[in-house]
Design an enzyme around this catalytic site. Structure first.
Site, PDB file in Angstrom:
ATOM      1  CB  SER A 190      -1.049  -0.167   1.325  1.00 21.43           C
ATOM      2  OG  SER A 190       0.172   0.246   1.990  1.00 21.43           O
ATOM      3  CG  HIS A 218      -3.302  -1.308  -1.600  1.00 21.97           C
ATOM      4  ND1 HIS A 218      -4.409   0.183  -2.139  1.00 21.97           N
ATOM      5  CD2 HIS A 218      -3.401  -1.082  -0.774  1.00 21.97           C
ATOM      6  CE1 HIS A 218      -4.194   1.146  -0.797  1.00 21.97           C
ATOM      7  NE2 HIS A 218      -3.433  -0.088  -0.114  1.00 21.97           N
ATOM      8  CE  LYS A 248      -7.391  -0.020   0.471  1.00 23.30           C
ATOM      9  NZ  LYS A 248      -7.308   0.929   1.179  1.00 23.30           N
TER      10      LYS A 248
END
Ligand SMILES: Cc1ncc(COP(=O)(O)O)c(C=O)c1O
Length: 398
Positions: A190, A218, A248
């Site tokens: 990250s 991610h 995300k």
């Protein structure tokens, strides 16, 4: 009972002293209101539209009309909150549909929803490891993984970042002393944007009789042919648990863990952050499901995102001589010193870019940085302007 006056006085002294310690070390964090802007890629901070390089809404799905519609429709049909945990009366059809779609995306047997990625990691690790076990964890793993290990009471071995020889050395030396072993890593890191070698980790974990857990927070929606992540669909079933978030690239909120049907049954009875927490709001789950469906079909968004990220990395190298590791949409500009990172953050803001300084303890001491998060809403010209601004700041430093 309320504390006595002297208690609250010593409490206040503690707060003020701690605040001063944090401030003087350049580590104070402040919450800032950020509003949406009509202009894609921008947000409004302190009344000013600025290009947003902090958001993890990598594919721009949080504002996709289909995602918004599905959230609104579900809220009108079934209300806002679930009202209870999944094991009480909070479990809805949309939760099961989202679990099925997520398991299919990853080509794994089953999936389980969590309130957030933080809750997934802090719940699952203590549910599968205890005092007699060992966890082998990349030393740059996310705080939620570290906290999960701490809560588990297992022996914590930290291997050097991405260094599988070091991991192997630790496994060979320590594995036999413990009842069970768990290897845990992020796939896309990250704060560094570099990527773990998942096939090699699978082989190593299998050969050392260790379970493997991979956090794809991610990577989900960004990597893989249909956005499945770094642990490809052909190998995901060899990873015991894969976690990731809907908050995300998938544009909504909440998180998942994919795993075997048996492990899911076990976690439903033992995982405290699943059992003792209210189910995801159904409209949010519906938005996550729509976000996932869009990510699966929109391969072009993934290509655009990764193309922009590699353009930015190349520009930072060519123009500023800055090397950035990895090949993901997360691009760190290393500053080292906390104050330098804050100065660059300020300089960028003055020039119309919103990017935050990342400092310890989020990253190791002496590795403060500006974390640039590329999204599909950025243009090449904007990335060029950003790099030029970094260069002008470097020059002004001398
Ligand atoms: C690697 C990693 N895991 C887990 C999380 C937590 O996810 P969530 O924001 O859904 O709690 C994050 C988010 O910051 C993350 O970067």
């Amino acid at each position: 009972m309320a504390g006595s006056k002297s208690d609250s006085f010593s409490g206040r002294q503690f707060v003020l002293k701690e605040l001063e310690r944090i401030r003087s070390a350049g580590l104070e964090r402040r919450i800032e209101d950020v509003s949406a802007s009509d202009k894609p890629g921008y947000c409004v901070v302190r009344g000013r539209p600025v290009l947003d390089f902090c958001s993890n809404d990598y594919l721009g799905l949080s504002r996709h009309p289909e995602v918004i519609r599905s959230l609104g429709d579900t809220a009108r049909e079934s209300g806002c909150g679930a009202g209870a945990s999944r094991l009480m009366s909070g479990s809805r059809r949309v939760h099961s549909l989202l679990e099925m779609a997520t398991a299919n995306l990853k080509n794994h047997q089953d999936a389980m929803l969590f309130g957030s990625g933080y809750l997934a990691n802090t719940g699952i690790i203590p549910a599968i490891c205890g005092r007699k076990d060992a966890v082998f964890s990349d030393r740059l793993n996310h705080a939620s993984i570290i906290d999960g290990i701490r809560l588990s009471g297992a022996r914590h071995f930290r291997y050097r970042h991405l260094d599988l020889s070091h991991l192997e050395e630790l496994l060979v030396r320590e594995r036999k002393k413990y009842r069970r072993a768990l290897v845990v890593t992020e796939s896309v890191f990250s704060m560094d944007g570099d990527i773990a070698d998942i096939p090699a980790l699978i082989s190593l974990a299998e050969s050392c009789d260790a379970m493997l857990m991979v956090d794809e927070a991610h990577a989900t929606g960004v990597f893989g042919a249909i956005g499945e992540g770094v642990a490809g669909r052909d190998m995901a079933h060899r990873v015991d648990v894969i976690t990731g978030t809907y908050g995300k690239a998938l544009g909504s909120y909440g998180a998942y863990a994919v795993m075997s049907g048996e492990l899911k049954r076990l976690l439903a009875s033992t995982c405290r952050t699943f059992i003792y927490s209210t189910a995801l709001p159904p409209p949010v789950a519906a938005a996550a499901l729509t976000g996932l469906e869009i990510a699966v079909r929109e391969e072009g968004l993934r290509k655009r995102l990764l193309g922009l990220a590699s353009f930015l990395r190349q520009m930072l190298f060519d123009t500023c001589g800055l090397e950035t590791c990895g090949a993901s949409q997360i691009v760190p500009v290393m500053c080292g010193d906390n104050r330098r990172a804050v100065e660059l953050q300020q300089h960028l803001f003055e020039q119309g870019f919103y990017a935050r300084a990342i400092r310890p303890p989020t990253v190791p001491e002496g590795t403060a940085r500006i974390r640039l998060s590329v999204t599909v809403n950025h243009g090449r010209d904007e990335l060029e302007r950003l790099v030029e601004t970094v260069r002008s700041w470097m020059r002004s430093e001398g």
